[in-house]
Motif scaffolding. Structure first.
Motif, PDB file in Angstrom:
ATOM      1  N   ILE A  13       0.761  -1.259   0.198  1.00 54.95           N
ATOM      2  CA  ILE A  13      -0.028  -0.103  -0.033  1.00 54.95           C
ATOM      3  C   ILE A  13       0.850   1.134  -0.101  1.00 54.95           C
ATOM      4  N   ALA A  14       1.857   1.195   0.659  1.00 56.65           N
ATOM      5  CA  ALA A  14       2.749   2.467   1.033  1.00 56.65           C
ATOM      6  C   ALA A  14       3.321   2.601  -0.273  1.00 56.65           C
ATOM      7  N   THR A  15       4.148   1.683  -1.121  1.00 57.05           N
ATOM      8  CA  THR A  15       4.838   1.872  -2.280  1.00 57.05           C
ATOM      9  C   THR A  15       4.105   2.463  -3.380  1.00 57.05           C
ATOM     10  N   LEU A  16       2.980   1.541  -3.502  1.00 55.92           N
ATOM     11  CA  LEU A  16       1.922   1.952  -4.318  1.00 55.92           C
ATOM     12  C   LEU A  16       1.275   3.382  -4.296  1.00 55.92           C
ATOM     13  N   MET A  17       1.104   3.614  -3.339  1.00 52.33           N
ATOM     14  CA  MET A  17       0.598   5.331  -3.166  1.00 52.33           C
ATOM     15  C   MET A  17       1.665   6.133  -3.187  1.00 52.33           C
ATOM     16  N   ALA A  18       2.676   5.964  -2.935  1.00 51.87           N
ATOM     17  CA  ALA A  18       3.864   6.873  -2.991  1.00 51.87           C
ATOM     18  C   ALA A  18       4.128   6.945  -4.244  1.00 51.87           C
ATOM     19  N   SER A  19       4.035   5.906  -5.193  1.00 51.56           N
ATOM     20  CA  SER A  19       4.586   5.753  -6.512  1.00 51.56           C
ATOM     21  C   SER A  19       3.302   6.460  -7.476  1.00 51.56           C
ATOM     22  N   ILE A  20       1.917   6.339  -7.057  1.00 45.37           N
ATOM     23  CA  ILE A  20       0.875   7.047  -7.640  1.00 45.37           C
ATOM     24  C   ILE A  20       0.946   8.386  -7.545  1.00 45.37           C
ATOM     25  N   ASN A  21       1.279   8.895  -6.534  1.00 46.18           N
ATOM     26  CA  ASN A  21       1.411  10.201  -6.125  1.00 46.18           C
ATOM     27  C   ASN A  21       2.490  10.920  -6.982  1.00 46.18           C
ATOM     28  N   SER A  22       3.300  10.212  -7.509  1.00 44.98           N
ATOM     29  CA  SER A  22       4.655  10.752  -8.203  1.00 44.98           C
ATOM     30  C   SER A  22       3.891  11.176  -9.581  1.00 44.98           C
ATOM     31  N   TYR A  23       3.134  10.330  -9.987  1.00 44.75           N
ATOM     32  CA  TYR A  23       2.370  10.773 -11.380  1.00 44.75           C
ATOM     33  C   TYR A  23       1.110  11.444 -11.581  1.00 44.75           C
ATOM     34  N   ILE A  24       0.453  11.456 -10.395  1.00 45.39           N
ATOM     35  CA  ILE A  24      -1.101  11.346 -10.403  1.00 45.39           C
ATOM     36  C   ILE A  24      -1.210  12.888 -10.971  1.00 45.39           C
ATOM     37  N   ILE A  25      -0.479  13.917 -10.721  1.00 43.59           N
ATOM     38  CA  ILE A  25      -0.755  15.342 -11.124  1.00 43.59           C
ATOM     39  C   ILE A  25      -0.696  15.670 -12.434  1.00 43.59           C
ATOM     40  N   LEU A  26       0.179  14.907 -13.396  1.00 41.12           N
ATOM     41  CA  LEU A  26       0.656  15.217 -14.678  1.00 41.12           C
ATOM     42  C   LEU A  26      -0.665  15.739 -15.554  1.00 41.12           C
ATOM     43  N   ILE A  27      -1.376  14.549 -15.744  1.00 46.04           N
ATOM     44  CA  ILE A  27      -2.545  14.950 -16.503  1.00 46.04           C
ATOM     45  C   ILE A  27      -3.483  15.901 -15.970  1.00 46.04           C
ATOM     46  N   ALA A  28      -3.723  15.916 -14.626  1.00 40.45           N
ATOM     47  CA  ALA A  28      -4.552  16.622 -13.932  1.00 40.45           C
ATOM     48  C   ALA A  28      -4.171  18.154 -13.749  1.00 40.45           C
ATOM     49  N   LEU A  29      -2.961  18.494 -14.271  1.00 41.09           N
ATOM     50  CA  LEU A  29      -2.160  20.008 -14.026  1.00 41.09           C
ATOM     51  C   LEU A  29      -3.215  20.905 -14.622  1.00 41.09           C
ATOM     52  N   PRO A  30      -3.657  21.080 -15.674  1.00 44.45           N
ATOM     53  CA  PRO A  30      -4.752  22.135 -16.538  1.00 44.45           C
ATOM     54  C   PRO A  30      -5.892  22.001 -15.480  1.00 44.45           C
TER      55      PRO A  30
END
Length: 294
Positions: A13-30
């Motif tokens: 859970i920890a590794t998955l969430m940490a990794s997800i949050n490294s990329y989650i804002i890319l497409i959401a930036l606009p």
């Protein structure tokens, strides 16, 4: 449930969430910039730090947090990471301001998230190593790395989907997992002995953090226009940060050879080098996305 699977579920859970949050804002930036009423083309410095701050903090703090975990307990530091990560996610969801103030708040709260993620990455492999017998450690560590890699792809998809509804949901999604992880981490046991007599390698840590930070910041701003030039490599500030960063990293092994309790043995273990490489790869992609947004 056997303890080894309790440890696996926690670290997954920890590794998955940490990794997800490294990329989650890319497409959401606009959507994020529209939500705080900022034009990223006129506030490119905010765009860069929202993109790279999380990964930069995570990469640079791995060394320091690894040593702290040896001294005070891996499980305790891992649990603290879950708590910090959850607090950062809640703050991001609640970002109260708009405009420049809102962008600065998001940057700061992302840094808080990054501190929590650094605790995850510094301890997840060690906790698995303590929990699994030698015949199963390779499988356990492999599953942990799969979680880190899968999180990169899931982050893009989840961020893009949630941004359609509300940009705040991009950060809210981490809160329930953070709360579950924090509670579930109390099931973990401290199996390793604390290195109480070990000292924090202050000079080694400072040199490593300074070197990595200055080089990454220098490269980032070197890719931006400066004066009449399309790139900023002739910017005196960029040149200075690159030189100081390189000198710091060159001095790092010499300092480690002289200090009483060097940290380099921890940071250059095989599993942690892979974790560091993942976060540096994330940073490269953030810079690429930032440049495409110009």
């Amino acid at each position: 449930m056997e303890y080894k699977w309790t440890a696996m579920s926690n670290t997954f859970i920890a590794t998955l969430m940490a990794s997800i949050n490294s990329y989650i804002i890319l497409i959401a930036l606009p959507s994020i910039f529209n939500g705080i009423h900022i034009d990223p083309l006129n506030s490119f410095q905010y765009l860069l730090w929202i993109l790279m701050g999380y990964g930069l903090v995570t990469a640079t703090l791995l060394l320091s947090f690894g040593r702290l975990s040896d001294m005070y307990g891996r499980v305790k530091m891992f649990r603290l990471g879950f708590l910090i990560f959850t607090v950062g996610s809640i703050l991001l969801y609640l970002t109260p301001s708009t405009g420049d103030a809102g962008a600065i708040e998001i940057i700061v709260f992302r840094l808080v998230q990054g501190v929590g993620a650094a605790f995850f990455m510094a301890n997840s492999a060690a906790i698995l190593t303590d929990a699994f017998p030698s015949s199963e450690r390779g499988k356990a560590l492999g599953i942990n790395i799969v979680a880190a890699i899968a999180g990169n792809f899931l982050g893009l998809v989840i961020g893009g989907v949630l941004a359609v509804f509300n940009w705040r949901y991009v950060f809210l999604i981490s809160v329930p997992f953070g709360l579950i992880g924090t509670i579930w981490s109390f099931k973990l046991k401290e199996l390793s002995k604390k290195a109480i007599k070990t000292k924090i390698d202050i000079w080694g840590n400072l040199t490593f953090v300074l070197g990595i930070t200055l080089i990454l910041v220098g490269i980032t701003y070197g890719l931006l226009p400066y004066g009449n030039s399309p790139m900023g490599w002739n910017n005196p500030w960029v040149i200075a940060t690159m030189i100081i960063g390189l000198v710091s990293l060159i001095l790092f092994p010499f300092i480690e050879n002289r200090v009483e309790s060097p940290s380099s043995g921890w940071i250059f273990s095989e599993i942690e080098v892979l974790h560091l490489q993942i976060w540096l790869d994330c940073w490269v992609h953030w810079v690429e996305v930032g440049l495409c947004s110009c």
